[in-house]
Write a protein that holds these residues in place. Structure first.
Motif, PDB file in Angstrom:
ATOM      1  N   GLN C  52       0.794  -1.313   0.069  1.00  0.00           N
ATOM      2  CA  GLN C  52      -0.141  -0.219   0.085  1.00  0.00           C
ATOM      3  C   GLN C  52       0.905   1.303  -0.029  1.00  0.00           C
ATOM      4  OE1 GLN C  52      -1.911   1.079   3.978  1.00  0.00           O
ATOM      5  NE2 GLN C  52      -1.369  -1.133   4.260  1.00  0.00           N
ATOM      6  N   SER C  53       2.185   0.983   0.418  1.00  0.00           N
ATOM      7  CA  SER C  53       3.030   2.481   0.350  1.00  0.00           C
ATOM      8  C   SER C  53       4.452   2.214   0.289  1.00  0.00           C
ATOM      9  CB  SER C  53       2.761   3.241   1.792  1.00  0.00           C
ATOM     10  OG  SER C  53       3.317   2.407   2.701  1.00  0.00           O
ATOM     11  N   ALA C  54       5.144   3.048   0.254  1.00  0.00           N
ATOM     12  CA  ALA C  54       6.629   2.786   0.101  1.00  0.00           C
ATOM     13  C   ALA C  54       7.418   2.206   1.360  1.00  0.00           C
ATOM     14  CB  ALA C  54       7.346   4.182  -0.133  1.00  0.00           C
ATOM     15  N   ILE C  55       6.789   2.200   2.518  1.00  0.00           N
ATOM     16  CA  ILE C  55       7.503   1.820   3.683  1.00  0.00           C
ATOM     17  C   ILE C  55       6.861   0.190   4.220  1.00  0.00           C
ATOM     18  CG2 ILE C  55       8.019   4.215   4.574  1.00  0.00           C
ATOM     19  CD1 ILE C  55       5.648   3.911   6.453  1.00  0.00           C
ATOM     20  N   VAL C  56       5.872  -0.143   3.366  1.00  0.00           N
ATOM     21  CA  VAL C  56       5.537  -1.666   3.871  1.00  0.00           C
ATOM     22  C   VAL C  56       6.269  -2.530   2.627  1.00  0.00           C
ATOM     23  CG1 VAL C  56       3.645  -0.631   4.967  1.00  0.00           C
ATOM     24  CG2 VAL C  56       3.434  -1.552   2.551  1.00  0.00           C
ATOM     25  N   THR C  57       5.922  -3.852   2.978  1.00  0.00           N
ATOM     26  CA  THR C  57       6.299  -4.949   2.099  1.00  0.00           C
ATOM     27  C   THR C  57       5.960  -4.714   0.739  1.00  0.00           C
ATOM     28  OG1 THR C  57       6.164  -7.234   1.574  1.00  0.00           O
ATOM     29  CG2 THR C  57       4.455  -6.156   2.997  1.00  0.00           C
ATOM     30  N   ASP C 170      -6.111  15.618  16.453  1.00  0.00           N
ATOM     31  CA  ASP C 170      -7.292  15.004  15.806  1.00  0.00           C
ATOM     32  C   ASP C 170      -6.729  13.484  15.221  1.00  0.00           C
ATOM     33  OD1 ASP C 170      -9.192  14.128  14.087  1.00  0.00           O
ATOM     34  OD2 ASP C 170      -9.317  15.801  12.677  1.00  0.00           O
ATOM     35  N   LEU C 171      -7.330  12.405  15.929  1.00  0.00           N
ATOM     36  CA  LEU C 171      -6.727  11.015  15.598  1.00  0.00           C
ATOM     37  C   LEU C 171      -6.933  10.707  14.181  1.00  0.00           C
ATOM     38  CD1 LEU C 171      -7.556   9.448  19.053  1.00  0.00           C
ATOM     39  CD2 LEU C 171      -5.514  10.459  18.231  1.00  0.00           C
ATOM     40  N   LYS C 172      -8.178  11.129  13.745  1.00  0.00           N
ATOM     41  CA  LYS C 172      -8.705  10.665  12.194  1.00  0.00           C
ATOM     42  C   LYS C 172      -7.562  11.128  11.379  1.00  0.00           C
ATOM     43  CE  LYS C 172     -12.495   8.967  12.910  1.00  0.00           C
ATOM     44  NZ  LYS C 172     -12.571   7.473  12.814  1.00  0.00           N
ATOM     45  N   THR C 173      -6.698  12.191  11.547  1.00  0.00           N
ATOM     46  CA  THR C 173      -5.683  12.639  10.737  1.00  0.00           C
ATOM     47  C   THR C 173      -4.554  11.629  10.512  1.00  0.00           C
ATOM     48  OG1 THR C 173      -4.307  13.840  12.238  1.00  0.00           O
ATOM     49  CG2 THR C 173      -6.091  15.032  11.046  1.00  0.00           C
ATOM     50  N   ALA C 174      -4.552  10.584  11.313  1.00  0.00           N
ATOM     51  CA  ALA C 174      -3.473   9.461  11.255  1.00  0.00           C
ATOM     52  C   ALA C 174      -3.507   8.864   9.851  1.00  0.00           C
ATOM     53  CB  ALA C 174      -3.622   8.415  12.580  1.00  0.00           C
ATOM     54  N   GLU C 175      -4.493   8.956   9.335  1.00  0.00           N
ATOM     55  CA  GLU C 175      -4.695   8.208   8.152  1.00  0.00           C
ATOM     56  C   GLU C 175      -4.257   9.162   6.843  1.00  0.00           C
ATOM     57  OE1 GLU C 175      -5.522   4.891   7.399  1.00  0.00           O
ATOM     58  OE2 GLU C 175      -5.605   4.837   9.562  1.00  0.00           O
ATOM     59  N   ASP C 176      -3.762  10.354   7.442  1.00  0.00           N
ATOM     60  CA  ASP C 176      -3.230  11.388   6.297  1.00  0.00           C
ATOM     61  C   ASP C 176      -1.727  11.131   5.864  1.00  0.00           C
ATOM     62  OD1 ASP C 176      -5.979  12.413   6.438  1.00  0.00           O
ATOM     63  OD2 ASP C 176      -5.261  14.138   7.293  1.00  0.00           O
ATOM     64  N   ASN C 177      -1.200  10.071   6.575  1.00  0.00           N
ATOM     65  CA  ASN C 177       0.241   9.992   6.137  1.00  0.00           C
ATOM     66  C   ASN C 177       0.419   8.385   6.418  1.00  0.00           C
ATOM     67  OD1 ASN C 177       1.282   9.129   8.908  1.00  0.00           O
ATOM     68  ND2 ASN C 177       0.375  11.343   9.472  1.00  0.00           N
ATOM     69  N   ILE C 178       1.564   7.994   5.553  1.00  0.00           N
ATOM     70  CA  ILE C 178       1.548   6.433   5.459  1.00  0.00           C
ATOM     71  C   ILE C 178       2.008   5.828   6.557  1.00  0.00           C
ATOM     72  CG2 ILE C 178       1.992   6.612   2.911  1.00  0.00           C
ATOM     73  CD1 ILE C 178       5.128   6.510   3.337  1.00  0.00           C
ATOM     74  N   VAL C 179       2.370   6.668   7.671  1.00  0.00           N
ATOM     75  CA  VAL C 179       2.963   6.062   8.837  1.00  0.00           C
ATOM     76  C   VAL C 179       1.820   5.738   9.827  1.00  0.00           C
ATOM     77  CG1 VAL C 179       4.465   6.394  11.019  1.00  0.00           C
ATOM     78  CG2 VAL C 179       5.121   7.206   8.743  1.00  0.00           C
ATOM     79  N   ARG C 180       0.700   6.452   9.805  1.00  0.00           N
ATOM     80  CA  ARG C 180      -0.387   6.425  10.627  1.00  0.00           C
ATOM     81  C   ARG C 180      -0.149   7.010  11.644  1.00  0.00           C
ATOM     82  NH1 ARG C 180      -1.744   1.853   7.107  1.00  0.00           N
ATOM     83  NH2 ARG C 180      -3.599   2.564   5.876  1.00  0.00           N
ATOM     84  N   CYS C 181       0.437   8.108  11.738  1.00  0.00           N
ATOM     85  CA  CYS C 181       0.768   8.874  13.128  1.00  0.00           C
ATOM     86  C   CYS C 181       0.004  10.057  13.036  1.00  0.00           C
ATOM     87  CB  CYS C 181       2.374   9.162  13.221  1.00  0.00           C
ATOM     88  SG  CYS C 181       2.632  10.257  14.673  1.00  0.00           S
ATOM     89  N   PRO C 182      -0.760  10.440  14.007  1.00  0.00           N
ATOM     90  CA  PRO C 182      -1.877  11.867  13.787  1.00  0.00           C
ATOM     91  C   PRO C 182      -0.991  13.147  14.180  1.00  0.00           C
ATOM     92  CG  PRO C 182      -2.045  10.738  15.872  1.00  0.00           C
ATOM     93  CD  PRO C 182      -0.860   9.955  15.192  1.00  0.00           C
ATOM     94  N   ARG C 329       1.193  -0.960   9.283  1.00  0.00           N
ATOM     95  CA  ARG C 329       0.325  -1.962   8.651  1.00  0.00           C
ATOM     96  C   ARG C 329      -0.677  -2.577   9.988  1.00  0.00           C
ATOM     97  NH1 ARG C 329       2.503  -6.299   5.485  1.00  0.00           N
ATOM     98  NH2 ARG C 329       0.401  -7.112   5.488  1.00  0.00           N
ATOM     99  N   ALA C 330      -0.167  -2.463  11.255  1.00  0.00           N
ATOM    100  CA  ALA C 330      -0.743  -3.024  12.300  1.00  0.00           C
ATOM    101  C   ALA C 330      -1.777  -2.304  12.991  1.00  0.00           C
ATOM    102  CB  ALA C 330       0.116  -3.561  13.331  1.00  0.00           C
ATOM    103  N   VAL C 331      -2.010  -0.797  12.629  1.00  0.00           N
ATOM    104  CA  VAL C 331      -3.018  -0.090  13.054  1.00  0.00           C
ATOM    105  C   VAL C 331      -4.351  -0.568  12.972  1.00  0.00           C
ATOM    106  CG1 VAL C 331      -4.072   2.204  12.780  1.00  0.00           C
ATOM    107  CG2 VAL C 331      -1.630   1.961  13.026  1.00  0.00           C
ATOM    108  N   PRO C 332      -4.785  -1.151  11.775  1.00  0.00           N
ATOM    109  CA  PRO C 332      -6.014  -1.768  11.529  1.00  0.00           C
ATOM    110  C   PRO C 332      -6.357  -3.068  12.663  1.00  0.00           C
ATOM    111  CG  PRO C 332      -4.973  -1.839   9.581  1.00  0.00           C
ATOM    112  CD  PRO C 332      -4.133  -1.008  10.432  1.00  0.00           C
ATOM    113  N   ILE C 333      -5.222  -3.644  12.511  1.00  0.00           N
ATOM    114  CA  ILE C 333      -5.380  -5.197  13.343  1.00  0.00           C
ATOM    115  C   ILE C 333      -5.769  -4.619  14.987  1.00  0.00           C
ATOM    116  CG2 ILE C 333      -4.156  -7.236  13.905  1.00  0.00           C
ATOM    117  CD1 ILE C 333      -1.979  -6.605  11.498  1.00  0.00           C
ATOM    118  N   VAL C 334      -4.771  -3.795  15.398  1.00  0.00           N
ATOM    119  CA  VAL C 334      -5.230  -3.301  16.797  1.00  0.00           C
ATOM    120  C   VAL C 334      -6.555  -2.774  16.786  1.00  0.00           C
ATOM    121  CG1 VAL C 334      -4.556  -1.418  18.491  1.00  0.00           C
ATOM    122  CG2 VAL C 334      -2.706  -2.701  17.182  1.00  0.00           C
ATOM    123  N   GLU C 335      -6.963  -2.042  16.079  1.00  0.00           N
ATOM    124  CA  GLU C 335      -8.401  -1.747  16.083  1.00  0.00           C
ATOM    125  C   GLU C 335      -9.372  -2.640  15.885  1.00  0.00           C
ATOM    126  OE1 GLU C 335      -9.237   1.402  12.853  1.00  0.00           O
ATOM    127  OE2 GLU C 335      -8.072   2.717  13.724  1.00  0.00           O
TER     128      GLU C 335
END
Lengths: 354, 354, 354, 354
Positions: C52-57, C170-182, C329-335
């Motif tokens: 899905q992005s440059a920093i994942v497999t 704003d936690l929703k902004t975590a999705e605005d970058n590929i690291v998923r950090c708000p 990539r583990a963010v949605p798994i934790v959720e």
């Protein structure tokens, strides 16, 4: 998982051997706020206890329950209810004769094979004494099930079979005789028959019928935990039980679909009830009724040949104080297990919909 | 807990509706290292599948199982075995007549009451189609149970009852006729009877007997998870089952203890086997045998009156392609559930001793 | 019991190996009547999927879920939801190098020891590929939990730690970058760092923080199944997780009771929230928040020495396409695991009172 | 399911409130044939009991355990072990001040919300008194686990943190001081600090580290019931616990894969042990070690403002006899829960292969 718990949410775990210090259990998952009448618990224990009449074992055990937790200011708190019944009449010497030999059709042999050794005193864990703990938990379940009526009674002893339908009888009158049969004429015959059997030092089997009324529609968790499947397991887990049938049961086999089907009334109830109150594993609001077959008690006061631990043939004789027919005392046990299943399934049904 | 899993360690969870995309399941807890013959699984599925003979429903479903996981280089890996059977013959239109009305003695009414609505196509989850998943899991269990023989067969159809003991017959010959009765003369009568019933658009009940031999001593987890209690639950969870008895069963009620007790041989086996291979809830090494009563299928191809969702009386007629008698196809299901119980209890018995 | 199921009532069972035919699962106990948006499920799968992005497999897997059952006319039916994701990109040859040798800090060695052999392709069952099934079930749980918000995000990568409180962002902004950090500035630093790590053929650990808001008071089943205990188990069951803390966590150790206690407001809420939304194992209505520590992925693209099955030292090199840092990539798994716990405990809380 | 049982096969169910008649439990699934030393059970209870030193609560409770069943001639019988500890020192009047108000960071409020009312005496079921039952069951588990060593000890109190690795210390010497820290110099500092905190009427948090050695390879049930996930849940279920980490834990987050990976020795052991003895959720034969964070006890002997049941602000003051720091007494509880997990997983591992 290790076999001594029953139920999913409303769940009892029992412990105790016939001649240990105490038997008892823990009832977990009982909802908070139930006003508990402790006398009703003791009353059911008294219906099960030995020595209560001329046709049951003459052992004397007070079977006084002590409740340790889970109740506060007369109501359940939602926390586990721990309880114990101390054993007071432990004539261990009565059982010396079974220490080294295996009684036929008892659990002696299989316990030794399974666990490597056994507490041989009075049957240990395999004694029906354990069922007193079930009666305690079941009596609590009954109080949770307020509005639902559960009545079990003796419908057959040996070949003496009550022919009347339960619908023609006042089931409460089962408690008016020591056999616990609501057909008073039949009860007299059964009592006489059991006394004769006892005199011969022999034993006889019987059937208990149980009827639950006012059960709401919707209890049962298909496809494996169907209501009647759980009831069946509950009954088959009681000592000496050999069979279970509900509604039309084994008789239903001989019927045609066109006869067996229960036509609906406009309110969703049915005109007949061959289904026994359960459709597709889910209660349909009609009476739930079922039969439970008990074999004759294995302990006969007669000489017999058997084997000892080394496989040698030995001659021995039944001793101790045992029941000539187990069904009169098993009536409250059948009710207790029924109540435990219904209480559990009432709670499970709370999570069916959003 | 929500009803679609069976077993403690060797545990199957099933999914799927009659007319959804697929049915299937997950078998967890299957030990690693079992060489799996996939053809044996398919063979049991074929014994259950519709359209296999003149006396079963004429629906055509290939019932081809796909295994998704848990097997590597021909052996189980100890990880969960996921599998699916895609539904190919979904004539949903056949079931339009049951969308808005409740068929008598079906689960339509109770599903609507319990869940608020239902997948009405072909009975949805309450259809016996679900049992195909059990057959898959059971066929794997059989391969784990190598050495133990499980043979189920039809012993009664309506009032036609096989009188011979199973000991006098070669149980494998049950597969030689389409009724699956090992008494070939009786099988002919049963077949004719079922054909006559079918012609009338009616249905009839039956009994399946199951025998398990070479079961080791020691399986069973008293006091609640007794071996026969779990077998009873397993059988009662099968669609249309109304009763279960093992060993002497309901007949045992009429016997005296002195007759009913099974005397030991010096090797621990017994001279008679009224106990049905189970003592105190634990297998004793003798043959385990039991009877399972099936009611007549509820779908009759005759006109009948029933109610719709609003409680109005409606006149309707059974349609679809249904079995006149369910027992011939239920034989592999009874075997599968027996295998699942025995496999699970084999594993449980590994933890009894230090 | 065999390890592949999670939850009590709302219960998922998963199956599938990295390079088998399919992975998937069964979600049982999902209440009837939930309108299901299948796109939301796929959306969460896409957040987890490789490539899905440059920093994942850079593996490519479409991860398309097929739902087989349990849904009818757009709503859940109360029956089990079976689903599968077919494996399409199974470059088994990539893994030939691990067939006979044990990668350090992987599960290769222990699987062989435990089960006698293993499906070595891509880690088999021990691959994080299995978590895709959790994401499917979790996405359904989220839709049941309507009104409760669950937001997970990356709060630390290596030593780069977000210092701001989640309350300031704003936690929703975590999705605005590929690291998923708000925290967008921190996200940039983290991204650069992960890229550098990747270039070195190395890997790095990280922390995911998860916040659940609008959780009702009363979820949790003391004394063993406390809400935070179940959340902890859920998180620790995710691949590569080494630690869990909620509320004040390990920092709370250094505080005095007089500082740590959360004073009440008059509405039952608290002025501070060191408790992390859970008191005595039961939710108190405040935000639930916790941290989950992930170790660096074990597969490094560097040469290393290890042992083969016979215990010989062998020189080998990491291959395949792996993540330099697992947390994005583990963010949605934790959720997903959080949602599964909350959904289950919501249902359990329905049975607390009469 | 209702929260008061722990374990799958080796399974304890506890009952009892702080000021009820008794606490206790049932241990089911304990294999037959374990020689039980009852004094070892009492010894662990004595390590947990109040009043044992100057830095713990000065309540006096003898905590004498009575075992009711499951043991015969000095050995476990394979049947459930029932036990009780009668409450003797129930100064209920000490707790009148909490009857109508909610203590901050206690479970008072959530219990009332969840169950509708509560047994307010001494915290009722939410009191850590319940953990005495866990210690009994854990002490039995330890005797089953003969050969496996479990040593827990205090490694941090407030900011006072033991810097030495556990490998440099003789863990048995933790019992030589009342803090239970094996670094004797650090123990002196910790003791002084706790005494100062106590003098202030305040409380402080701490960390317990636990090490299990000689654990066989192969314990753990992926994917959900990984060994460390179950250990984590076990620890998080203990009163006041806020965090759990094993092996490299939260520190591991900052490491690179090339540093963190544990290279193999030729015998399958590893040169380093960042993994903490668990790989992919399965024990690998190396030492298992983990940290457990405890918050400061909520009861402070200082005045504070809080709310009553009606939401009114009230001024009150902590009373009763409480621990200034919970970790010294929690050491045997951490060991007990560790033993329960390992015993259960030892049994589960018996069913992995054919």
């Amino acid at each position: 998982m290790a076999g001594n718990s029953f139920g999913n949410i409303f769940r009892v775990t029992t412990f105790g051997e016939s001649h240990g210090r105490a038997i008892g259990g823990v009832l977990d998952g009982c909802p908070a706020g139930i006003p508990l009448d402790l006398e009703l618990i003791q009353k059911d224990l008294d219906r099960r206890k030995p020595g209560q009449s001329a046709i049951v074992t003459q052992r004397k055990e007070p079977d006084q329950v002590e409740i340790y937790s889970g109740i506060f200011e007369g109501r359940t708190t939602g926390t586990p209810i721990g309880f114990a019944i101390h054993n007071t009449n432990q004539k261990s010497k009565d059982y010396g004769h079974i220490k080294d030999s295996y009684r036929p059709s008892h659990a002696d042999y299989v316990y030794d094979q399974k666990y490597g050794f056994r507490d041989y005193r009075g049957g240990g864990r395999s004694s029906a004494r354990e069922t007193a703990s079930r009666v305690v938990a079941g009596a609590i379940a009954k109080q949770f099930l307020k509005g639902i009526e559960i009545n079990a009674f003796v419908s057959q002893v040996g070949t003496l079979k009550m022919e009347k339908s339960y619908l023609e009888l006042d089931l409460k009158t089962a408690e008016d005789n020591i056999v616990r049969c609501p057909d008073q004429e039949m009860a007299v015959k059964m009592e006489e028959y059991i006394k004769a059997i006892k005199k011969d030092g022999d034993t006889i089997g019987g059937v208990i019928t149980c009827v639950a009324t006012n059960v709401p529609v919707g209890l049962g968790e298909p496809v494996f935990d169907k209501l009647h499947a759980e009831l069946g397991k509950a009954m088959l887990s009681i000592n000496a039980v050999k069979g279970f049938e509900y509604g039309s049961g084994f008789e239903g086999v001989t019927m045609k679909g066109s006869e067996h089907n229960d036509p609906f009334n406009t309110d969703g109830s049915t005109k007949t009830n061959h289904s026994g109150g359960v459709q597709g594993g889910i209660s349909n609001g009609m009476d739930i009724y079922f039969n439970v077959a008990f074999k004759p008690v294995a302990t006969v006061i007669q000489g017999y040949q058997t084997i000892d631990k080394e496989g040698n043939l030995v001659q021995t004789q039944g001793k101790g104080r045992h029941d000539p027919c187990v069904v009169p005392r098993a009536v409250p046990i059948v009710e207790a297990m029924t109540a435990l299943v219904l209480a559990d399934y009432m709670l499970l049904s709370r999570v069916n919909k959003i």
